[in-house]
Design a protein around this motif. Structure first.
Motif, PDB file in Angstrom:
ATOM      1  N   PHE A 301       0.837  -1.198   0.000  1.00  0.00           N
ATOM      2  CA  PHE A 301       0.000   0.000   0.000  1.00  0.00           C
ATOM      3  C   PHE A 301       0.876   1.252   0.000  1.00  0.00           C
ATOM      4  O   PHE A 301       2.100   1.175   0.166  1.00  0.00           O
ATOM      5  CB  PHE A 301      -0.913   0.014   1.232  1.00  0.00           C
ATOM      6  CG  PHE A 301      -1.886  -1.125   1.290  1.00  0.00           C
ATOM      7  CD1 PHE A 301      -3.109  -1.044   0.655  1.00  0.00           C
ATOM      8  CD2 PHE A 301      -1.574  -2.288   1.979  1.00  0.00           C
ATOM      9  CE1 PHE A 301      -4.011  -2.090   0.707  1.00  0.00           C
ATOM     10  CE2 PHE A 301      -2.459  -3.336   2.038  1.00  0.00           C
ATOM     11  CZ  PHE A 301      -3.686  -3.242   1.397  1.00  0.00           C
ATOM     12  N   ASN A 302       0.227   2.409  -0.129  1.00  0.00           N
ATOM     13  CA  ASN A 302       0.930   3.693  -0.069  1.00  0.00           C
ATOM     14  C   ASN A 302       0.902   4.266   1.342  1.00  0.00           C
ATOM     15  O   ASN A 302       0.697   5.459   1.546  1.00  0.00           O
ATOM     16  CB  ASN A 302       0.294   4.691  -1.050  1.00  0.00           C
ATOM     17  CG  ASN A 302       0.478   4.281  -2.488  1.00  0.00           C
ATOM     18  OD1 ASN A 302       1.536   3.770  -2.849  1.00  0.00           O
ATOM     19  ND2 ASN A 302      -0.544   4.488  -3.306  1.00  0.00           N
ATOM     20  N   GLY A 303       1.103   3.433   2.305  1.00  0.00           N
ATOM     21  CA  GLY A 303       1.090   3.837   3.704  1.00  0.00           C
ATOM     22  C   GLY A 303       0.999   2.606   4.582  1.00  0.00           C
ATOM     23  O   GLY A 303       0.595   1.523   4.130  1.00  0.00           O
ATOM     24  N   ALA A 304       1.375   2.751   5.829  1.00  0.00           N
ATOM     25  CA  ALA A 304       1.346   1.617   6.752  1.00  0.00           C
ATOM     26  C   ALA A 304      -0.082   1.333   7.206  1.00  0.00           C
ATOM     27  O   ALA A 304      -0.811   2.260   7.572  1.00  0.00           O
ATOM     28  CB  ALA A 304       2.224   1.904   7.960  1.00  0.00           C
ATOM     29  N   PRO A 305      -0.515   0.076   7.183  1.00  0.00           N
ATOM     30  CA  PRO A 305      -1.856  -0.263   7.676  1.00  0.00           C
ATOM     31  C   PRO A 305      -1.970  -0.011   9.185  1.00  0.00           C
ATOM     32  O   PRO A 305      -1.197  -0.555   9.968  1.00  0.00           O
ATOM     33  CB  PRO A 305      -1.981  -1.754   7.359  1.00  0.00           C
ATOM     34  CG  PRO A 305      -0.946  -2.029   6.313  1.00  0.00           C
ATOM     35  CD  PRO A 305       0.179  -1.089   6.618  1.00  0.00           C
ATOM     36  N   LYS A 306      -2.921   0.824   9.579  1.00  0.00           N
ATOM     37  CA  LYS A 306      -3.185   1.069  10.997  1.00  0.00           C
ATOM     38  C   LYS A 306      -4.225   0.102  11.538  1.00  0.00           C
ATOM     39  O   LYS A 306      -4.181  -0.298  12.696  1.00  0.00           O
ATOM     40  CB  LYS A 306      -3.669   2.509  11.199  1.00  0.00           C
ATOM     41  CG  LYS A 306      -2.621   3.566  10.917  1.00  0.00           C
ATOM     42  CD  LYS A 306      -3.219   4.963  10.964  1.00  0.00           C
ATOM     43  CE  LYS A 306      -3.798   5.302  12.316  1.00  0.00           C
ATOM     44  NZ  LYS A 306      -4.343   6.691  12.339  1.00  0.00           N
ATOM     45  N   SER A 307      -5.186  -0.254  10.691  1.00  0.00           N
ATOM     46  CA  SER A 307      -6.258  -1.156  11.103  1.00  0.00           C
ATOM     47  C   SER A 307      -6.654  -2.013   9.915  1.00  0.00           C
ATOM     48  O   SER A 307      -6.814  -1.504   8.801  1.00  0.00           O
ATOM     49  CB  SER A 307      -7.461  -0.351  11.607  1.00  0.00           C
ATOM     50  OG  SER A 307      -8.515  -1.203  11.997  1.00  0.00           O
ATOM     51  N   VAL A 319      -8.961  -1.738   4.923  1.00  0.00           N
ATOM     52  CA  VAL A 319      -7.688  -1.347   5.529  1.00  0.00           C
ATOM     53  C   VAL A 319      -7.644   0.168   5.692  1.00  0.00           C
ATOM     54  O   VAL A 319      -7.845   0.911   4.722  1.00  0.00           O
ATOM     55  CB  VAL A 319      -6.492  -1.817   4.671  1.00  0.00           C
ATOM     56  CG1 VAL A 319      -5.179  -1.473   5.364  1.00  0.00           C
ATOM     57  CG2 VAL A 319      -6.577  -3.315   4.401  1.00  0.00           C
ATOM     58  N   GLN A 320      -7.387   0.618   6.922  1.00  0.00           N
ATOM     59  CA  GLN A 320      -7.137   2.036   7.176  1.00  0.00           C
ATOM     60  C   GLN A 320      -5.632   2.248   7.184  1.00  0.00           C
ATOM     61  O   GLN A 320      -4.899   1.545   7.881  1.00  0.00           O
ATOM     62  CB  GLN A 320      -7.732   2.469   8.517  1.00  0.00           C
ATOM     63  CG  GLN A 320      -7.468   3.934   8.850  1.00  0.00           C
ATOM     64  CD  GLN A 320      -7.663   4.242  10.319  1.00  0.00           C
ATOM     65  OE1 GLN A 320      -8.059   3.377  11.096  1.00  0.00           O
ATOM     66  NE2 GLN A 320      -7.371   5.469  10.708  1.00  0.00           N
ATOM     67  N   LEU A 321      -5.162   3.228   6.412  1.00  0.00           N
ATOM     68  CA  LEU A 321      -3.730   3.459   6.260  1.00  0.00           C
ATOM     69  C   LEU A 321      -3.269   4.662   7.078  1.00  0.00           C
ATOM     70  O   LEU A 321      -4.077   5.482   7.529  1.00  0.00           O
ATOM     71  CB  LEU A 321      -3.390   3.671   4.784  1.00  0.00           C
ATOM     72  CG  LEU A 321      -3.745   2.513   3.839  1.00  0.00           C
ATOM     73  CD1 LEU A 321      -3.429   2.886   2.400  1.00  0.00           C
ATOM     74  CD2 LEU A 321      -3.009   1.241   4.243  1.00  0.00           C
ATOM     75  N   SER A 322      -1.961   4.758   7.246  1.00  0.00           N
ATOM     76  CA  SER A 322      -1.382   5.838   8.046  1.00  0.00           C
ATOM     77  C   SER A 322      -1.579   7.209   7.412  1.00  0.00           C
ATOM     78  O   SER A 322      -1.442   8.227   8.088  1.00  0.00           O
ATOM     79  CB  SER A 322       0.115   5.579   8.260  1.00  0.00           C
ATOM     80  OG  SER A 322       0.785   5.440   7.015  1.00  0.00           O
TER      81      SER A 322
END
Length: 510
Positions: A301-307, A319-322
């Motif tokens: 993804f274009n960011g770290a998965p937070k949830s 997926v919620q990303l940073s």
């Protein structure tokens, strides 16, 4: 540390009225005057051990000094002319005249730490207790010693930590390290009753403090147990054990070893019986088989998965990303479809309805929007119509959680407040879960769909009751550096973890 927060006790929201930095160290005791205008605060600090001030402006109304060590207790005379008494580990008490409060004299009757002091409800007397096992009665106006209460035969055999007056001022209650509470008649100075609390060989049964109201006589054990006492019984008639935890989570935990995985894990969700979806700081979600101990799929993804959440059918992940976006991706191993954007930005938390295709999204503007989800012809999830918006939270929404039956939706925010709405309509159920003092980072409903556990950056965990929203059970300092995740187990247990690298299993005892 050393802060005093004053809350509104009348309105349902219990908003914070004011906050003052009083001491540089921990606060040991606090007392309002009978006019509800002034507050006396004592404890430890570098420059002072006590301060008295007006609650609305914080202006000083006297000087609390003359102690050489931390002040352990304080009490204000509940009528004019005003008086104040403080006690300390320096083995002394200091008597003040007010207002403004000024030093009058030092009392040196105790020979060891003075642990507690209390004015009677009439203001005619005050009583002190200490580690020398002594109980002293004083004149409330002059501060002169009247007499000692008890003797070597009837008195406590250990340090006395707490004292309270009965509502009619006829009796006092003392709590001691000897695992007993004693009730004394003030007029005759005689012992009326000794109440033994638990096994006398167990140090956790030491009695650390007490309270006598018109409804209850209560003593607190070192273990945290709340003991309900009666003048008619030699033992507590009820012991309330609120939360217990053990360091061991399972007798034989299963180690999941992910080959070539060295990045921090942010989120884990169960996709099926033997498949986990694991979000990591290297901007990936991995589908990991616990059966074969292999990673069967990775999505970048274009960011770290937070949830990471699994949809109802287990075929799609949300997926919620940073970067505060929300995307959906297939959870099928051989499906190479690219992730699809659902929410572009400003999303701070997400939750999936457990029974239907519905997504709740918390935003940085303090709102929660509930969307219907639709499936495309290929099975991918698409964002449907907005169902409703709720705007009860006062800070950005940091945690969302549906109850297992889909009846309730809880939203926690950066101010430590939790609001519960009906998931179908968005109508408010309760706004009284307000005791966290920092961001709510995690919530989990118990299987009865009536109780919820929350964990916060303030280091505390709380268990809440939807049928009795004014009540709660607190696990204070559960993880000193903050609680990052809680997970309810059945109806009476939950797991918590924090950045202290400790996992705790808690037992909730009603």
């Amino acid at each position: 540390m050393g802060n005093v927060k004053i809350w509104d006790a009348i309105n349902d929201e219990h908003i914070l009225k004011s906050e003052f930095k009083i001491l540089s160290g921990p606060i040991k005791d606090i007392c309002w005057d009978h006019e509800s205008k002034r507050i006396l605060v004592v404890g430890d600090g570098k420059d002072k051990f006590g301060h008295v001030f007006t609650f609305d402006s914080g202006n000083s109304v006297g000087t609390i000094d003359a102690h050489g060590l931390a002040i352990t207790g304080c009490s204000l005379r509940p009528k004019r002319p005003f008086r104040a008494i403080t006690c300390s580990h320096d083995k002394t008490m200091v008597f003040f005249h007010g207002v403004p409060y000024k030093f009058n004299k030092t009392l040196r009757d105790h020979t060891s730490f003075v642990n507690d002091v209390k004015y009677s409800n009439s203001g005619d007397y005050f009583v002190s207790v200490g580690s020398d096992k002594k109980i002293f009665l004083f004149d409330g106006l002059s501060g002169d010693l009247i007499s000692e209460i008890g003797d070597q035969k009837t008195g406590h055999s250990g340090s006395v930590f707490g004292v309270s007056w009965s509502p009619d001022d006829q009796y006092i209650l003392t709590s001691s390290a000897d695992k007993t509470c004693k009730i004394w008649k003030v007029e005759t100075k005689e012992l009326i009753k000794t109440i033994s609390v638990g096994d006398p060989s167990d140090t956790m049964n030491m009695q650390m403090g007490n309270l006598w109201t018109s409804d209850f006589i209560v003593s607190i054990s070192l273990s945290g147990n709340i003991n309900l006492l009666s003048m008619d019984s030699d033992v507590p008639f009820q012991i309330i054990t609120v939360l217990q935890y053990t360091d061991a989570i399972y007798d034989s935990p299963t180690l999941v070893d992910m080959p070539n995985q060295s990045s921090q894990v942010n989120s884990i969700t169960v996709v099926s019986d033997d498949v986990l979806a694991i979000g990591t700081m290297n901007d990936k979600v991995s589908l990991f088989s616990t059966k074969s101990n292999t990673t069967n799929k990775e999505v970048k993804f274009n960011g770290a998965p937070k949830s990471v959440l699994s949809a109802v059918d287990g075929k799609q992940l949300i997926v919620q990303l940073s970067n505060n976006s929300v995307v959906t991706v297939s959870a099928i191993e051989n499906d190479t479809t690219e992730p699809k954007m659902l929410i572009k930005d400003d999303a701070t938390s997400i939750a999936l309805h457990p029974k239907q295709l519905e997504l709740a999204v918390g935003y940085s503007n303090n709102s929660v929007v509930v969307y219907a989800l639709q499936k495309s012809s290929t099975g991918a999830l698409l964002l449907g119509n907005e169902k409703y918006t709720i705007s009860y939270n006062r800070r950005e929404v940091t945690s969302l959680e549906y109850s297992h039956n889909g009846k309730y939706l809880a939203s926690g925010d950066g101010a430590g407040k939790i609001y519960v709405v009906e998931a179908e309509s968005g109508n408010l159920v309760t706004n009284k879960w307000v005791f966290h003092t920092a961001a709510v980072l995690s919530m989990s409903w118990f299987s009865d769909n009536k109780h919820l556990v929350s964990g916060s950056l303030d280091s505390n965990v709380y268990v809440w009751d939807i049928d009795n929203p004014n009540s709660h059970i607190a696990g204070l300092r559960a993880h000193p550096t903050g609680v990052s995740k809680v997970f309810a187990l059945g109806t009476d247990a939950f797991i918590s973890c924090g950045s202290d690298a400790i996992i705790k299993k808690w037992k909730v005892v009603n």
